[in-house]
Design a protein around this motif. Structure first.
Motif, PDB file in Angstrom:
ATOM      1  N   ALA A 192       0.845  -1.203   0.000  1.00 20.45           N
ATOM      2  CA  ALA A 192       0.000   0.000   0.000  1.00 20.45           C
ATOM      3  C   ALA A 192       0.877   1.249   0.000  1.00 20.45           C
ATOM      4  N   LYS A 193       1.961   1.228   0.781  1.00 21.29           N
ATOM      5  CA  LYS A 193       2.880   2.364   0.817  1.00 21.29           C
ATOM      6  C   LYS A 193       3.549   2.568  -0.544  1.00 21.29           C
ATOM      7  N   VAL A 194       3.919   1.472  -1.182  1.00 22.79           N
ATOM      8  CA  VAL A 194       4.568   1.547  -2.497  1.00 22.79           C
ATOM      9  C   VAL A 194       3.604   2.130  -3.530  1.00 22.79           C
ATOM     10  N   VAL A 195       2.395   1.602  -3.567  1.00 23.12           N
ATOM     11  CA  VAL A 195       1.394   2.071  -4.533  1.00 23.12           C
ATOM     12  C   VAL A 195       1.109   3.553  -4.299  1.00 23.12           C
ATOM     13  N   GLN A 196       0.934   3.951  -3.043  1.00 27.04           N
ATOM     14  CA  GLN A 196       0.662   5.355  -2.721  1.00 27.04           C
ATOM     15  C   GLN A 196       1.843   6.236  -3.125  1.00 27.04           C
ATOM     16  N   ALA A 197       3.065   5.770  -2.904  1.00 22.15           N
ATOM     17  CA  ALA A 197       4.249   6.547  -3.279  1.00 22.15           C
ATOM     18  C   ALA A 197       4.341   6.725  -4.790  1.00 22.15           C
ATOM     19  N   VAL A 198       3.976   5.698  -5.534  1.00 22.66           N
ATOM     20  CA  VAL A 198       3.988   5.801  -6.999  1.00 22.66           C
ATOM     21  C   VAL A 198       2.960   6.832  -7.456  1.00 22.66           C
ATOM     22  N   PHE A 199       1.750   6.757  -6.909  1.00 22.08           N
ATOM     23  CA  PHE A 199       0.704   7.723  -7.283  1.00 22.08           C
ATOM     24  C   PHE A 199       1.122   9.147  -6.926  1.00 22.08           C
ATOM     25  N   GLU A 200       1.697   9.334  -5.746  1.00 22.67           N
ATOM     26  CA  GLU A 200       2.145  10.666  -5.333  1.00 22.67           C
ATOM     27  C   GLU A 200       3.270  11.173  -6.225  1.00 22.67           C
ATOM     28  N   GLY A 201       4.175  10.276  -6.621  1.00 25.84           N
ATOM     29  CA  GLY A 201       5.265  10.664  -7.511  1.00 25.84           C
ATOM     30  C   GLY A 201       4.754  11.123  -8.867  1.00 25.84           C
ATOM     31  N   ILE A 202       3.814  10.389  -9.419  1.00 23.33           N
ATOM     32  CA  ILE A 202       3.236  10.754 -10.711  1.00 23.33           C
ATOM     33  C   ILE A 202       2.467  12.066 -10.584  1.00 23.33           C
TER      34      ILE A 202
END
Length: 91
Positions: free
Chosen positions: A22-32
């Motif tokens: 969940a942290k990884v997915v959220q970090a990817v979305f925030e990065g984009i």
């Protein structure tokens, strides 16, 4: 697939806990989102390109009254899929 299902898939494929996925997915979305907010493109090889599209100001019509309405210029996120992604979707 919704976000919870994506997190489950990431956790399973990476062999990690759901909380970490969940942290990884959220970090990817925030990065984009952050890159697009700064006007930058996000290029993911084999997947596609996220970019910001400029929409010019224009006139529209209120469908109820027919009155002309000014629509302000804006920016919108845009996605161009890579050939590999298009091919995988089309079989």
């Amino acid at each position: 697939m919704n976000q919870a299902e994506l997190i489950e898939t990431v956790a399973t494929n990476a062999g990690i806990k759901k909380a970490d996925a969940a942290k990884v997915v959220q970090a990817v979305f925030e990065g984009i989102s952050g890159a697009l907010g700064r006007g930058e493109d996000v290029r993911l090889a084999g997947f596609g390109i996220f970019e910001v599209a400029e929409r010019a100001a224009r006139e529209g019509r209120n469908p109820r009254t027919g009155e002309v309405v000014a629509i302000a210029a804006s920016k919108a996120p845009k996605f161009k899929p890579a050939k590999q992604l298009r091919d995988s979707v089309n079989g």
